[in-house]
Design a protein around this motif. Structure first.
Motif, PDB file in Angstrom:
ATOM      1  N   PHE A 143       0.931  -1.008  -0.023  1.00 46.89           N
ATOM      2  CA  PHE A 143      -0.009   0.051  -0.175  1.00 46.89           C
ATOM      3  C   PHE A 143       0.849   1.234   0.015  1.00 46.89           C
ATOM      4  CE2 PHE A 143      -3.480  -2.595   2.707  1.00 46.89           C
ATOM      5  CZ  PHE A 143      -3.708  -3.187   1.413  1.00 46.89           C
ATOM      6  N   LEU A 144       1.945   1.025   0.811  1.00 48.77           N
ATOM      7  CA  LEU A 144       3.090   2.226   0.512  1.00 48.77           C
ATOM      8  C   LEU A 144       3.602   2.330  -0.560  1.00 48.77           C
ATOM      9  CD1 LEU A 144       4.679   4.626   2.248  1.00 48.77           C
ATOM     10  CD2 LEU A 144       6.184   2.867   3.047  1.00 48.77           C
ATOM     11  N   LEU A 145       3.923   1.616  -1.405  1.00 44.92           N
ATOM     12  CA  LEU A 145       4.500   1.478  -2.695  1.00 44.92           C
ATOM     13  C   LEU A 145       3.389   2.380  -3.495  1.00 44.92           C
ATOM     14  CD1 LEU A 145       6.199   0.910  -5.231  1.00 44.92           C
ATOM     15  CD2 LEU A 145       4.941  -1.476  -5.413  1.00 44.92           C
ATOM     16  N   ALA A 146       1.859   1.909  -3.357  1.00 43.41           N
ATOM     17  CA  ALA A 146       0.941   2.612  -4.376  1.00 43.41           C
ATOM     18  C   ALA A 146       0.737   4.078  -3.901  1.00 43.41           C
ATOM     19  CB  ALA A 146      -0.282   2.078  -4.080  1.00 43.41           C
ATOM     20  N   GLU A 147       1.043   4.331  -2.654  1.00 36.97           N
ATOM     21  CA  GLU A 147       0.809   5.644  -1.953  1.00 36.97           C
ATOM     22  C   GLU A 147       1.938   6.527  -2.560  1.00 36.97           C
ATOM     23  OE1 GLU A 147       1.284   7.939   2.418  1.00 36.97           O
ATOM     24  OE2 GLU A 147       0.924   5.581   2.303  1.00 36.97           O
ATOM     25  N   SER A 148       3.253   6.064  -2.393  1.00 36.46           N
ATOM     26  CA  SER A 148       4.510   6.696  -3.197  1.00 36.46           C
ATOM     27  C   SER A 148       4.533   6.708  -4.591  1.00 36.46           C
ATOM     28  CB  SER A 148       5.753   5.905  -2.637  1.00 36.46           C
ATOM     29  OG  SER A 148       5.788   5.690  -1.190  1.00 36.46           O
TER      30      SER A 148
ATOM     31  N   ALA B 133      -1.947   4.551 -10.206  1.00 34.13           N
ATOM     32  CA  ALA B 133      -1.136   4.092  -8.788  1.00 34.13           C
ATOM     33  C   ALA B 133      -1.874   2.707  -8.531  1.00 34.13           C
ATOM     34  CB  ALA B 133      -0.636   4.750  -7.808  1.00 34.13           C
ATOM     35  N   ARG B 134      -2.820   3.060  -8.225  1.00 30.32           N
ATOM     36  CA  ARG B 134      -3.610   2.099  -7.433  1.00 30.32           C
ATOM     37  C   ARG B 134      -3.969   0.746  -8.550  1.00 30.32           C
ATOM     38  NH1 ARG B 134      -7.699   2.576  -3.495  1.00 30.32           N
ATOM     39  NH2 ARG B 134      -9.299   1.046  -3.219  1.00 30.32           N
ATOM     40  N   GLN B 135      -4.342   1.223  -9.779  1.00 25.84           N
ATOM     41  CA  GLN B 135      -4.766   0.147 -10.787  1.00 25.84           C
ATOM     42  C   GLN B 135      -3.506  -0.744 -11.348  1.00 25.84           C
ATOM     43  OE1 GLN B 135      -7.518  -0.990 -11.361  1.00 25.84           O
ATOM     44  NE2 GLN B 135      -7.036  -2.767 -12.489  1.00 25.84           N
ATOM     45  N   THR B 136      -2.315   0.057 -11.360  1.00 28.51           N
ATOM     46  CA  THR B 136      -1.056  -0.656 -11.492  1.00 28.51           C
ATOM     47  C   THR B 136      -0.580  -1.607 -10.805  1.00 28.51           C
ATOM     48  OG1 THR B 136      -0.366   1.337 -12.914  1.00 28.51           O
ATOM     49  CG2 THR B 136       1.358  -0.246 -12.262  1.00 28.51           C
ATOM     50  N   VAL B 137      -0.764  -1.345  -9.306  1.00 25.29           N
ATOM     51  CA  VAL B 137      -0.297  -2.062  -8.220  1.00 25.29           C
ATOM     52  C   VAL B 137      -1.334  -3.298  -8.109  1.00 25.29           C
ATOM     53  CG1 VAL B 137       0.058  -2.498  -5.715  1.00 25.29           C
ATOM     54  CG2 VAL B 137       1.100  -0.466  -6.943  1.00 25.29           C
ATOM     55  N   ALA B 138      -2.687  -3.055  -8.129  1.00 29.73           N
ATOM     56  CA  ALA B 138      -3.359  -3.973  -8.140  1.00 29.73           C
ATOM     57  C   ALA B 138      -3.358  -4.934  -9.540  1.00 29.73           C
ATOM     58  CB  ALA B 138      -4.814  -3.712  -8.321  1.00 29.73           C
ATOM     59  N   GLY B 139      -3.253  -4.593 -10.838  1.00 33.51           N
ATOM     60  CA  GLY B 139      -3.026  -5.305 -11.882  1.00 33.51           C
ATOM     61  C   GLY B 139      -1.752  -6.056 -11.876  1.00 33.51           C
ATOM     62  N   ALA B 140      -0.653  -5.545 -11.310  1.00 34.28           N
ATOM     63  CA  ALA B 140       0.712  -6.021 -11.317  1.00 34.28           C
ATOM     64  C   ALA B 140       0.638  -7.412 -10.387  1.00 34.28           C
ATOM     65  CB  ALA B 140       1.639  -5.333 -10.928  1.00 34.28           C
TER      66      ALA B 140
END
Length: 277
Positions: free
Chosen positions: A184-189, A208-215
């Motif tokens: 979550f910190l990664l997405a936030e950053s 950021a949110r969709q990229t982290v979730a999709g990855a």
């Protein structure tokens, strides 16, 4: 899902609730599930939603209840006061399965007043969407059938691993237990960095949110190692390679993500050991 008998859930907060929902979803009969939960609003909601028997205290449970599994989901900070009341269920046919962070097997043996079959486990919060991972360790009183019952219960919210060395659970707590917060910190950053690069705030947050979730989903579905997936999306001399040059320290072992992640996991591992002591 099979537990071999009645289930007793001690405490039904977020993780306990996720497990209960998973059990019912996997076919557990509400008639076989008993819950102790002091919060009256939560009790009412559980009874209405799942049809299980919910009581305010251990003393209100049926006198002849002999659960095959007692799942200790009480918050760690109140476990000292709560756990001794569950000693009444000690028998060779009952296993205590704890999801309390920082509470080791010896701790429960003391509170329960003697020998008991105890499994200590460390789940993580993606259990709320049935995508968690839990690592377990047991004492020598636990039978193979009881291990299978615990595995079955925990698999309702994700995957399950077992280790023989209880000391490894401190590192497990640091890695997978706290891991969702790091992601979550990664997405936030990433979102903040996008804003700094000129993107509108709402768009940067969504990207950021969709990229982290999709990855994460790609990693979940792929049979490839994470390192291979990383290389697959990195063109030599391209923009991703340039970003990774910074993130990976450009060959300098004192820079980049890895030293920071190493230090973070070690700090969390050390803190887990302190809490257990």
């Amino acid at each position: 899902m099979s537990s071999g008998g009645d289930l007793l859930l001690a405490g039904c907060g977020k993780m306990g609730g996720a497990l209960l929902e998973g059990w019912i979803r996997q076919g557990a009969s509400p008639d076989t599930v008993f819950v102790v939960e002091p919060n009256p609003d939560t009790r009412r909601c559980l009874a209405e939603t799942f049809g299980v028997s919910v009581q305010a205290s251990v003393s209100e449970l049926p006198a002849d209840l002999n659960p095959s599994v007692v799942l200790m989901a009480v918050k760690p900070q109140v476990m000292d006061a709560a756990a001794p009341a569950y000693a009444r269920f000690k028998s060779p046919d009952t296993v205590y399965l704890s999801i309390a962070a920082g509470k080791n097997i010896a701790y429960f043996e003391r509170l329960l007043g003697g020998p008991a079959a105890i499994v200590r486990s460390m789940p993580n919060t993606p259990a709320a969407v049935a995508r968690g991972i839990t690592v377990c360790c047991n004492n020598f009183h636990v039978t193979e059938s009881q291990k299978l019952a615990c595995t079955s219960l925990l698999k309702a919210v994700g995957t399950v691993e077992w280790v023989e060395d209880e000391g490894l659970l401190d590192a497990v707590t640091a890695l997978s237990g706290g891991g969702p917060a790091y992601v979550f910190l990664l997405a936030e950053s990433m979102a903040k960095a996008g804003i700094a690069a000129g993107l509108p705030e709402e768009l940067s947050q969504r990207l950021a949110r969709q990229t982290v979730a999709g990855a994460g989903e790609l990693l979940h579905l792929s049979t490839e190692e994470a390192a291979t997936l990383r290389k697959n999306v990195t063109s030599p001399g391209g923009t991703t390679a340039e970003a990774l040059r910074v993130l990976m320290g450009d060959g300098d072992l004192g820079r980049g993500w890895q030293p920071m992640i190493d230090a973070a996991i070690q700090a969390a591992t050390d803190r887990s050991r302190e809490l257990a002591d």
